[in-house]
Design a protein around this motif. Structure first.
Motif: not given
Length: 268
Positions: A68, A71-72, A154, A65, A179, A177, A62, A60
């Motif tokens: 953001r 978002r986590y 995450l 992710r 990653c 989620e 990293v 993924g």
């Protein structure tokens, strides 16, 4: 083949093969702890790791992710490689991301992974859990599981991560989620030979992937060497590969491993 010898101790001392990469700086912690208990140990890596940017990496993004953090709710990391992938981004001064993650929980297991997280400016929690099952229980206790009550965690993991942790979190309704932050690849053996060409007294396995790497080489020394595992997950992989290990470290530390081998030697 990379090896790092133990400090000078008697040639007749039990020979231990540590199926891992040696520490990058100074004397290897496991080699040193075993030497203090009268073992001659060397490190021999059976795995290689690839991170984002490496040729052929299919994991993924990293960095995307981590850009953001809003978002986590926090992070999950269960290996030093995941912590390394995280540090590569957070410690890059140009990213400006380190402070944005410092206030979020970083769920982890094992002292080495936790120490790497501290070096990245984070505050790890759960490092004494011992294995993924216990860490999952810790996360469930700490995180709300009502629908919509929290943003997802995450989970930075490898391409060969185990199912125990994700399955438990899904069953408990904890949002997360994944990653893939690094890839694990098996090196080719043979492995179960000491530097003098003989079968070592002990082979120590640090992950199920390490067990798989040795088993795929189909070496005749498998039945002759005593086997040790750094924790219950790897112990389970050894049992599935042909029988329970002769020793299991109570905690994933050099001192606990040395104690387990010493105790097993006394009962042999």
């Amino acid at each position: 083949m990379s090896e790092r010898p133990a400090q000078l101790i008697p040639e007749e001392a039990p020979h231990v093969l540590l199926l891992r990469s040696p520490d990058a700086e100074g004397e290897d912690r496991y080699v040193q702890a075993l030497a203090e208990r009268g073992f001659r140990a060397v490190c021999r890596p059976v795995l290689r790791f690839a991170f984002a940017g490496a040729p052929g990496f299919t994991g993924g993004d990293v960095t995307a992710r981590l850009r953001r953090p809003d978002r986590y709710e926090g992070l999950i990391l269960t290996s030093p490689r995941a912590s390394q992938a995280l540090a590569d981004v957070l410690l890059d001064a140009s990213s400006g991301l380190q402070e944005t993650w410092q206030g979020k929980p970083a769920f982890t297991v094992g002292p080495k992974t936790a120490n790497l997280l501290r070096e990245s400016g984070l505050k790890p929690t759960g490092e004494d859990s011992g294995d993924a099952d216990a860490l999952a229980a810790h996360i469930v206790q700490e995180m709300p599981n009502e629908a919509g009550a929290a943003r997802p965690l995450l989970f930075l993991c490898g391409n060969r991560r185990r199912e125990a942790l994700p399955e438990r979190l899904r069953a408990e309704g904890v949002a997360f989620e994944e990653c893939v932050a690094y890839e694990t690849h098996l090196r080719e053996g043979p492995w179960l030979k000491a530097s003098n060409g003989e079968t070592p007294d002990w082979a120590v396995f640090f992950s199920p992937s390490g067990v798989e790497a040795v088993r795929q080489s189909d070496e005749p020394g498998w039945g002759a060497v005593r086997k040790a595992a750094l924790g219950p997950t790897t112990a389970g992989a050894l049992e599935a590969a042909g029988g329970p290990p002769d020793a299991v470290a109570a905690r994933p530390t050099p001192e606990a491993l040395a104690e387990a081998l010493a105790m097993a030697g006394q009962s042999a």
